[in-house]
Design a protein around this motif. Structure first.
Motif, mmCIF file in Angstrom:
data_model
loop_
_atom_site.group_PDB
_atom_site.id
_atom_site.type_symbol
_atom_site.label_atom_id
_atom_site.label_comp_id
_atom_site.label_asym_id
_atom_site.label_seq_id
_atom_site.Cartn_x
_atom_site.Cartn_y
_atom_site.Cartn_z
ATOM 1 N N LEU A 1 0.824 -1.208 0.000
ATOM 2 C CA LEU A 1 0.000 0.000 0.000
ATOM 3 C C LEU A 1 0.857 1.257 0.000
ATOM 4 O O LEU A 1 0.639 2.181 -0.791
ATOM 5 N N GLU A 2 1.862 1.289 0.891
ATOM 6 C CA GLU A 2 2.699 2.489 0.981
ATOM 7 C C GLU A 2 3.586 2.650 -0.241
ATOM 8 O O GLU A 2 3.939 3.775 -0.622
ATOM 9 N N GLN A 3 3.960 1.539 -0.892
ATOM 10 C CA GLN A 3 4.733 1.646 -2.131
ATOM 11 C C GLN A 3 3.854 2.206 -3.256
ATOM 12 O O GLN A 3 4.271 3.091 -4.009
ATOM 13 N N ALA A 4 2.633 1.673 -3.368
ATOM 14 C CA ALA A 4 1.716 2.134 -4.408
ATOM 15 C C ALA A 4 1.373 3.608 -4.225
ATOM 16 O O ALA A 4 1.208 4.346 -5.208
ATOM 17 N N ALA A 5 1.263 4.060 -2.981
ATOM 18 C CA ALA A 5 0.943 5.473 -2.729
ATOM 19 C C ALA A 5 2.019 6.388 -3.292
ATOM 20 O O ALA A 5 1.720 7.454 -3.854
ATOM 21 N N ARG A 6 3.266 5.979 -3.172
ATOM 22 C CA ARG A 6 4.351 6.803 -3.698
ATOM 23 C C ARG A 6 4.397 6.765 -5.223
ATOM 24 O O ARG A 6 4.747 7.755 -5.875
ATOM 25 N N LEU A 7 4.030 5.631 -5.806
ATOM 26 C CA LEU A 7 3.950 5.558 -7.263
ATOM 27 C C LEU A 7 2.817 6.438 -7.778
ATOM 28 O O LEU A 7 2.969 7.141 -8.790
ATOM 29 N N ASP A 8 1.684 6.403 -7.097
ATOM 30 C CA ASP A 8 0.557 7.270 -7.474
ATOM 31 C C ASP A 8 0.968 8.738 -7.445
ATOM 32 O O ASP A 8 0.656 9.514 -8.359
ATOM 33 N N ALA A 9 1.665 9.134 -6.385
ATOM 34 C CA ALA A 9 2.065 10.531 -6.239
ATOM 35 C C ALA A 9 3.017 10.965 -7.354
ATOM 36 O O ALA A 9 3.039 12.134 -7.747
ATOM 37 N N ALA A 10 3.788 9.995 -7.872
ATOM 38 C CA ALA A 10 4.733 10.311 -8.941
ATOM 39 C C ALA A 10 4.142 10.096 -10.329
ATOM 40 O O ALA A 10 4.820 10.312 -11.335
ATOM 41 N N GLY A 11 2.885 9.655 -10.387
ATOM 42 C CA GLY A 11 2.237 9.432 -11.673
ATOM 43 C C GLY A 11 2.724 8.189 -12.393
ATOM 44 O O GLY A 11 2.694 8.117 -13.626
ATOM 45 N N ILE A 12 3.174 7.186 -11.628
ATOM 46 C CA ILE A 12 3.693 5.945 -12.209
ATOM 47 C C ILE A 12 2.595 4.881 -12.210
ATOM 48 O O ILE A 12 2.038 4.568 -11.158
ATOM 49 N N PRO A 13 2.274 4.294 -13.365
ATOM 50 C CA PRO A 13 1.264 3.233 -13.386
ATOM 51 C C PRO A 13 1.799 1.940 -12.766
ATOM 52 O O PRO A 13 2.996 1.653 -12.856
ATOM 53 N N TRP A 14 0.921 1.202 -12.149
ATOM 54 C CA TRP A 14 1.330 -0.050 -11.508
ATOM 55 C C TRP A 14 0.197 -1.057 -11.557
ATOM 56 O O TRP A 14 -0.964 -0.712 -11.779
ATOM 57 N N GLU A 15 0.554 -2.299 -11.327
ATOM 58 C CA GLU A 15 -0.416 -3.405 -11.387
ATOM 59 C C GLU A 15 0.019 -4.503 -10.425
ATOM 60 O O GLU A 15 1.221 -4.729 -10.243
ATOM 61 N N ILE A 16 -0.946 -5.179 -9.824
ATOM 62 C CA ILE A 16 -0.657 -6.315 -8.943
ATOM 63 C C ILE A 16 -0.874 -7.608 -9.718
ATOM 64 O O ILE A 16 -1.913 -7.800 -10.350
ATOM 65 N N VAL A 17 0.114 -8.492 -9.656
ATOM 66 C CA VAL A 17 -0.003 -9.823 -10.251
ATOM 67 C C VAL A 17 -0.073 -10.817 -9.095
ATOM 68 O O VAL A 17 0.907 -10.996 -8.368
ATOM 69 N N PRO A 18 -1.211 -11.442 -8.868
ATOM 70 C CA PRO A 18 -1.371 -12.290 -7.686
ATOM 71 C C PRO A 18 -0.458 -13.508 -7.705
ATOM 72 O O PRO A 18 0.026 -13.937 -8.764
#
Length: 273
Positions: free
Chosen positions: A97-114
């Motif tokens: 969660l905290e990693q994704a929050a920083r990516l969001d703030a930087a405008g970096i797209p991300w995806e979770i692969v289960p």
């Protein structure tokens, strides 16, 4: 909001340990990644075997959150594909969660692969079904309170009063507290408890025990960390017998869209004679 011409970060569940238990998609993304950041304290490095020769591979156990996020953001801003490889499934105690929050703030797209969680790997190793009909239909994934507290209402004693299957992460070093909590919830000492150390790894250790003996048995096996604890009536190996609990799914009297119910005078399988 993500920007055009930028790379992407994939949070990949590497599974519990056996490199063959990573998903096909997760394996492909690792093979295509320009930067691979993996949790070296838990992830089997064999899952990285297919990485391309020019890929940058870094261990993350010794890095801070800001250092991890900074590496991912820098790579993505250069248009690179990033594989952030976590143990098990990233959505369960994955700290994403905290990693994704920083990516969001930087405008970096991300995806979770289960990925395959250690809870299901441990169940497979034990040959156990966690939701046995007429015994329990609920599995609670949680942890004992240690240096990290749990929110009010999620104390282990409160959760254990449901008498469902408990899957305890990050709790192997707190089994004395776990036993006390389950006893306070009314659990009897003969209820089945199992500890699986490094499920599916070559050095896997399995301890099958009871609530009354689990602390001592784990101590004898020298298990203090990296173990998944499963506890509850569904773990009782005595349930695995021909006259044990059965699902309605395969009961001949139970009708569903693919099968008629068998009534008196019907031929087997519900077919007309």
């Amino acid at each position: 909001m993500s920007r055009t011409g930028i790379g992407k970060v994939y949070f990949i569940g590497a599974g519990p340990g056996d490199p063959e238990l990573i998903t096909v998609k997760g394996k492909r993304l690792i093979e295509e990644a320009d930067l691979i950041l993996y949790t070296d304290s838990l992830v089997n490095p064999e899952v990285l075997r297919g990485a391309k020769s020019e890929a940058r591979i870094e261990k993350s156990a010794g890095l801070t959150l800001e250092e991890i996020a900074g590496r991912m953001i820098d790579a993505a801003e250069q248009g690179q594909r990033v594989a952030r490889v976590h143990t098990g499934d990233p959505s369960v105690f994955g700290a994403i969660l905290e990693q994704a929050a920083r990516l969001d703030a930087a405008g970096i797209p991300w995806e979770i692969v289960p990925g395959v969680s250690s809870v299901f790997a441990a169940a497979a190793v034990l040959g156990a079904e966690l939701t046995v009909p007429e015994v329990t239909q609920t599995v609670i994934l949680t942890r004992a309170a240690g240096r990290t507290s749990v929110p009010p209402g999620e104390e282990l004693t409160a959760l254990a009063r449901h008498r469902s299957t408990l899957a305890l992460f990050l709790s192997a070093g707190l089994m004395g507290d776990v036993r006390n909590a389950l006893r306070q919830a009314g659990w009897e000492d003969n209820i089945a408890v199992a500890a699986v150390y490094k499920a599916t790894w070559p050095d896997q250790v399995v301890v099958r025990s009871t609530l009354g003996r689990i602390v001592e048995d784990m101590r004898d096996a020298q298990i203090r960390s990296h173990a998944l604890i499963l506890a509850g009536p569904a773990l009782d190996p005595g349930l695995r017998r021909p006259d044990g609990p059965k699902s309605r799914l395969y009961d001949p009297t139970f009708a569903h869209r693919y099968r008629r119910a068998v009534r008196a005078g019907d031929a087997p399988g519900g077919e007309e004679p």
